[in-house]
Enzyme design. Structure first.
Site, PDB file in Angstrom:
ATOM      1  CE  LYS A   1      78.645  12.013  20.860  1.00 13.05           C
ATOM      2  NZ  LYS A   1      79.417  11.678  19.641  1.00 13.05           N
TER       3      LYS A   1
ATOM      4  CB  SER B   1      80.653   7.923  20.394  1.00 13.19           C
ATOM      5  OG  SER B   1      80.628   9.139  19.671  1.00 13.19           O
TER       6      SER B   1
ATOM      7  CB  SER C   1      80.259   9.136  16.504  1.00 14.72           C
ATOM      8  OG  SER C   1      81.208   8.333  17.157  1.00 14.72           O
TER       9      SER C   1
END
Ligand code: GLN
Length: 480
Positions: free
Chosen positions: A80, A155, A179
């Site tokens: 990420k 996310s 997330s």
């Protein structure tokens, strides 16, 4: 070599040490696939082909010399974009960090580097991890590999989509309110949000420091156990991190797992939940019963306050964490044409932050402001304690808690972007877990998908530091 879609971390390792293929060949195969497919999916914000090739070659040399290598050696990992890898971009999908390059490795990355993993690149996300669909990225859209008209969740949507589309073998995400778990559910992959403190937050671009945790995305619970074990543990650069005993986490014993009791909280089965979600979760319960696990109804009475508490504590911490992004440090530009410091701040933040980021920074500043502090922040902290105590009491009766992950399967692009509150509701079943600092695993509840059907996950919440319980259940569940 096994086709990429059949490879798991476990199978990759077995094939690698049996010299059926080289780490470089596999890394190359992933980059080929990224070039072919990622135009459509949009999982990656940047790739690192040259450094990945060097990392893979070093593993191949070690194997050629008959050195023993660990279970993550040569494993191609996606990361990420909020997690720092030295020398690679780390934008957190924000314009304000567009030109920033990380100057050090995050704690979790350092551990993976020592385990000789191969870093493919950085994945798309909601800006600063604020969102549930990855639509808040300043740079691009990520599409759900199961239905390109739908969001991958957020996310950490890029990391989840990368696993679902076979664009990486394992991935890292971060979870502040859901997330990792919500995108895992939407994309039909495995996601683990570890106990608060299990994985170092050093080098994770902070959103809400008392809630953030880094965790793995994989195709199987067995792989999640392998990847989690590698990143877990005390790091002197994160004072909240700690060691726990995870030795046998990837080799659970069925007789131990059968002894666990699973609680089903009444408060998590509420009207407004999509019937497909309820059905999928009931399916998972039936399967687990066939393993010999027993179930019990429980109550977590303060659940209804979790979302409100989260939307006070999280923005308060966001407003403080994001103050460092002033448009000057971390690759800022455009200093030349401003008259004074205040003008730089105003114009750089104004242009650099997206609307959701601004909304939360402003909300956070408000709840912390003098005169309002007691009414909002202080009260929210007290209710947070009540929520954590609900779980403590429940865990006196049961070992694990099973719930849905999100009220719906993956939704369409644009469906919730105009109504922040409806977007926030996506995390209603995941946020209490962060507030209480507990670990939670998401597995797929729907194993075979009919045409047009979307994957749906279920959530297993464990006691603090008991990732072994939820990952153990997950590993036997997937053998069914
Ligand atoms: N979707 C939630 C939010 O928008 C959770 C985000 C996260 O876990 N990083 O805050």
């Amino acid at each position: 070599m096994e086709p990429l879609h059949r490879l798991t971390i476990k199978k990759f390792h077995d094939g690698l040490v049996a010299k059926e293929f080289s780490a470089l060949e596999v890394a190359q195969a992933y980059f080929d696939r990224i070039k072919e497919k990622d135009g459509e999916i949009g999982a990656y914000l940047s790739t690192a082909e040259a450094s990945a090739a060097r990392e893979a070659e070093a593993v191949d040399i070690a194997i050629a010399k008959d050195e023993t290598v660990g279970p993550l050696a040569g494993v191609p990992i996606a990361v990420k974009d909020a997690i720092l890898i030295k020398g690679q971009p780390a934008t957190a999908a924000s314009k304000i960090l567009e030109h920033y390059e990380a100057s050090y490795d995050a704690g979790a990355i350092r551990k993976l580097r020592n385990a000789r993993a191969v870093f493919l690149g950085k994945t798309n996300m909601d800006e600063f991890a604020m969102g549930s669909s990855t639509e808040n990225s300043a740079f691009k859209k990520t599409r759900n590999p199961h239905d390109l008209t739908r969001v991958p969740g957020g996310s950490s949507g890029g990391s989840a989509a990368a696993i679902a589309a076979n664009l990486a073998l394992g991935a890292l995400g971060s979870d502040t309110g859901g997330s990792i778990r919500e995108p895992a559910s939407f994309c039909g992959v495995v996601g683990l949000k570890p106990t608060y403190g299990a994985v170092s937050r050093s080098g994770l671009i902070a959103m809400s420091s008392s809630l953030d945790q880094i965790g793995p995305f994989t195709k199987t619970a067995e792989d999640a156990a392998i990847l989690f074990k590698a990143i877990a543990g005390r790091d002197p650069l994160d004072a909240t991190s700690a060691d726990a005993d995870y030795r046998n986490i990837d080799h659970p014993v069925l007789n131990d797992i059968k002894r666990l009791t699973i609680g089903i909280p009444d408060e998590y089965f509420v009207p407004g939940t999509d019937p497909a979600v309820t059905k999928a979760v009931e399916n998972a319960v039936e399967k687990l019963k066939s393993l010999g696990l027993s179930f019990k109804r429980i109550s977590l009475p303060h659940t209804k306050y979790a979302l409100s508490v989260y939307y006070i504590i999280m923005p308060a911490e966001v407003s403080s964490n994001l103050a460092r992004f002033d448009g000057i440090r971390y690759g800022g530009t455009g200093k030349q044409h401003r008259k004074n410091l205040a003008e730089i701040y105003l114009s750089e933040k104004g242009l650099g932050f997206g609307p959701e980021t601004k909304r939360r920074a402003i909300l956070g500043t408000f709840v912390l402001s003098s005169g309002y502090y007691d009414a909002y922040y202080d009260k929210a902290q007290r209710v947070r304690t009540l929520i954590a105590e609900d779980f403590k009491r429940a865990f006196e009766q049961v070992d694990v808690i099973l719930t849905p992950v999100a009220p719906t399967p993956a939704f369409k692009f644009g469906e919730k972007t105009h109504d922040p509150l409806s977007m926030y509701l996506s995390d209603i079943f995941t946020i209490p877990v962060n507030l209480a600092g507990l670990p939670a695993l998401v597995m797929r509840a729907t194993t075979t998908l009919a045409a047009g059907e979307l994957p749906i996950g279920f959530q297993l919440i464990g006691k603090k530091w008991r990732e072994a319980d939820i990952l153990g259940i997950g590993q036997f569940y997937e053998q069914l």
